[in-house]
Design a protein around this motif. Structure first.
Motif, PDB file in Angstrom:
ATOM      1  N   ILE A 113       0.849  -1.183   0.000  1.00  0.00           N
ATOM      2  CA  ILE A 113       0.000   0.000   0.000  1.00  0.00           C
ATOM      3  C   ILE A 113       0.889   1.238   0.000  1.00  0.00           C
ATOM      4  O   ILE A 113       1.649   1.458   0.930  1.00  0.00           O
ATOM      5  N   HIS A 114       0.777   1.994  -1.068  1.00  0.00           N
ATOM      6  CA  HIS A 114       1.523   3.242  -1.162  1.00  0.00           C
ATOM      7  C   HIS A 114       0.573   4.377  -0.797  1.00  0.00           C
ATOM      8  O   HIS A 114      -0.306   4.737  -1.562  1.00  0.00           O
ATOM      9  N   THR A 115       0.731   4.874   0.366  1.00  0.00           N
ATOM     10  CA  THR A 115      -0.074   6.004   0.811  1.00  0.00           C
ATOM     11  C   THR A 115       0.863   7.040   1.389  1.00  0.00           C
ATOM     12  O   THR A 115       2.027   6.764   1.648  1.00  0.00           O
ATOM     13  N   ASN A 116       0.376   8.208   1.546  1.00  0.00           N
ATOM     14  CA  ASN A 116       1.204   9.245   2.136  1.00  0.00           C
ATOM     15  C   ASN A 116       0.413   9.999   3.185  1.00  0.00           C
ATOM     16  O   ASN A 116      -0.783   9.797   3.352  1.00  0.00           O
ATOM     17  N   PHE A 117       1.092  10.858   3.832  1.00  0.00           N
ATOM     18  CA  PHE A 117       0.512  11.637   4.914  1.00  0.00           C
ATOM     19  C   PHE A 117      -0.669  12.462   4.425  1.00  0.00           C
ATOM     20  O   PHE A 117      -1.668  12.609   5.114  1.00  0.00           O
ATOM     21  N   TRP A 118      -0.590  12.977   3.216  1.00  0.00           N
ATOM     22  CA  TRP A 118      -1.627  13.856   2.691  1.00  0.00           C
ATOM     23  C   TRP A 118      -2.923  13.121   2.399  1.00  0.00           C
ATOM     24  O   TRP A 118      -3.994  13.720   2.458  1.00  0.00           O
ATOM     25  N   ASP A 119      -2.847  11.833   2.080  1.00  0.00           N
ATOM     26  CA  ASP A 119      -4.081  11.063   1.904  1.00  0.00           C
ATOM     27  C   ASP A 119      -4.928  11.134   3.165  1.00  0.00           C
ATOM     28  O   ASP A 119      -6.126  11.408   3.112  1.00  0.00           O
ATOM     29  N   ALA A 120      -4.321  10.877   4.277  1.00  0.00           N
ATOM     30  CA  ALA A 120      -5.052  10.871   5.538  1.00  0.00           C
ATOM     31  C   ALA A 120      -5.451  12.282   5.965  1.00  0.00           C
ATOM     32  O   ALA A 120      -6.538  12.494   6.485  1.00  0.00           O
ATOM     33  N   VAL A 121      -4.581  13.252   5.729  1.00  0.00           N
ATOM     34  CA  VAL A 121      -4.866  14.625   6.149  1.00  0.00           C
ATOM     35  C   VAL A 121      -6.001  15.226   5.319  1.00  0.00           C
ATOM     36  O   VAL A 121      -6.769  16.034   5.815  1.00  0.00           O
ATOM     37  N   ILE A 122      -6.124  14.817   4.083  1.00  0.00           N
ATOM     38  CA  ILE A 122      -7.184  15.346   3.228  1.00  0.00           C
ATOM     39  C   ILE A 122      -8.424  14.459   3.267  1.00  0.00           C
ATOM     40  O   ILE A 122      -9.542  14.957   3.386  1.00  0.00           O
ATOM     41  N   ALA A 123      -8.261  13.161   3.162  1.00  0.00           N
ATOM     42  CA  ALA A 123      -9.403  12.255   3.043  1.00  0.00           C
ATOM     43  C   ALA A 123     -10.276  12.241   4.303  1.00  0.00           C
ATOM     44  O   ALA A 123     -11.505  12.291   4.199  1.00  0.00           O
ATOM     45  N   ILE A 124      -9.677  12.187   5.456  1.00  0.00           N
ATOM     46  CA  ILE A 124     -10.461  12.052   6.691  1.00  0.00           C
ATOM     47  C   ILE A 124     -11.313  13.298   6.971  1.00  0.00           C
ATOM     48  O   ILE A 124     -12.513  13.168   7.221  1.00  0.00           O
ATOM     49  N   PRO A 125     -10.755  14.510   6.884  1.00  0.00           N
ATOM     50  CA  PRO A 125     -11.631  15.685   7.061  1.00  0.00           C
ATOM     51  C   PRO A 125     -12.720  15.787   5.994  1.00  0.00           C
ATOM     52  O   PRO A 125     -13.849  16.186   6.290  1.00  0.00           O
ATOM     53  N   ILE A 126     -12.406  15.405   4.751  1.00  0.00           N
ATOM     54  CA  ILE A 126     -13.421  15.438   3.701  1.00  0.00           C
ATOM     55  C   ILE A 126     -14.554  14.474   4.042  1.00  0.00           C
ATOM     56  O   ILE A 126     -15.735  14.806   3.881  1.00  0.00           O
ATOM     57  N   ILE A 127     -14.208  13.294   4.524  1.00  0.00           N
ATOM     58  CA  ILE A 127     -15.233  12.315   4.910  1.00  0.00           C
ATOM     59  C   ILE A 127     -16.080  12.863   6.055  1.00  0.00           C
ATOM     60  O   ILE A 127     -17.305  12.725   6.050  1.00  0.00           O
ATOM     61  N   MET A 128     -15.444  13.505   7.008  1.00  0.00           N
ATOM     62  CA  MET A 128     -16.193  14.082   8.131  1.00  0.00           C
ATOM     63  C   MET A 128     -17.151  15.169   7.644  1.00  0.00           C
ATOM     64  O   MET A 128     -18.312  15.216   8.062  1.00  0.00           O
ATOM     65  N   ILE A 129     -16.684  16.019   6.741  1.00  0.00           N
ATOM     66  CA  ILE A 129     -17.526  17.101   6.222  1.00  0.00           C
ATOM     67  C   ILE A 129     -18.686  16.542   5.400  1.00  0.00           C
ATOM     68  O   ILE A 129     -19.842  16.949   5.581  1.00  0.00           O
ATOM     69  N   ILE A 130     -18.394  15.607   4.503  1.00  0.00           N
ATOM     70  CA  ILE A 130     -19.453  15.022   3.673  1.00  0.00           C
ATOM     71  C   ILE A 130     -20.479  14.297   4.543  1.00  0.00           C
ATOM     72  O   ILE A 130     -21.689  14.389   4.302  1.00  0.00           O
ATOM     73  N   THR A 131     -20.015  13.610   5.569  1.00  0.00           N
ATOM     74  CA  THR A 131     -20.926  12.897   6.464  1.00  0.00           C
ATOM     75  C   THR A 131     -21.840  13.880   7.197  1.00  0.00           C
ATOM     76  O   THR A 131     -23.050  13.655   7.306  1.00  0.00           O
ATOM     77  N   GLN A 132     -21.272  14.977   7.676  1.00  0.00           N
ATOM     78  CA  GLN A 132     -22.094  15.976   8.375  1.00  0.00           C
ATOM     79  C   GLN A 132     -23.081  16.650   7.428  1.00  0.00           C
ATOM     80  O   GLN A 132     -24.227  16.910   7.802  1.00  0.00           O
ATOM     81  N   LEU A 133     -22.644  16.928   6.201  1.00  0.00           N
ATOM     82  CA  LEU A 133     -23.564  17.509   5.222  1.00  0.00           C
ATOM     83  C   LEU A 133     -24.693  16.537   4.889  1.00  0.00           C
ATOM     84  O   LEU A 133     -25.854  16.947   4.753  1.00  0.00           O
ATOM     85  N   THR A 134     -24.367  15.273   4.780  1.00  0.00           N
ATOM     86  CA  THR A 134     -25.387  14.248   4.522  1.00  0.00           C
ATOM     87  C   THR A 134     -26.393  14.207   5.665  1.00  0.00           C
ATOM     88  O   THR A 134     -27.600  14.094   5.445  1.00  0.00           O
TER      89      THR A 134
END
Length: 92
Positions: A6-27
């Motif tokens: 799995i090739h992931t980087n720090f920015w995946d987690a820093v961007i993906a997790i807040p986006i998921i939180m925002i989309i979930t709250q908007l939903t």
């Protein structure tokens, strides 16, 4: 059986997790979703982002990282909610 690389980087987690939180709250706000379904929605969005955006060339890695993204968003939301409640109760 070999585990996926799995090739992931720090920015995946820093961007993906807040986006998921925002989309979930908007939903939650738009569709008035009951609270018991919110973790499932966060997990779905985590899987979606990981499989179709972050790790689109490796399904197993996408599922694994999507699971982490979704549950990290759930944990961050729970921790933030607990901290706010604690802060409010301490200042009464």
């Amino acid at each position: 059986m070999n585990f996926p690389i799995i090739h992931t980087n720090f920015w995946d987690a820093v961007i993906a997790i807040p986006i998921i939180m925002i989309i979930t709250q908007l939903t939650k706000l738009i569709y008035h979703t009951p609270s018991k379904f919110v973790p499932t929605i966060a997990l779905f969005f985590g899987l979606f982002i990981s499989i179709f955006i972050s790790h689109r060339h490796d399904l197993l890695a996408g599922v694994l990282m999507g699971w982490f993204y979704g549950y990290a968003a759930i944990g961050n939301y729970a921790a933030l909610k607990t901290a706010i409640k604690s802060y409010r109760n301490a200042n009464k």
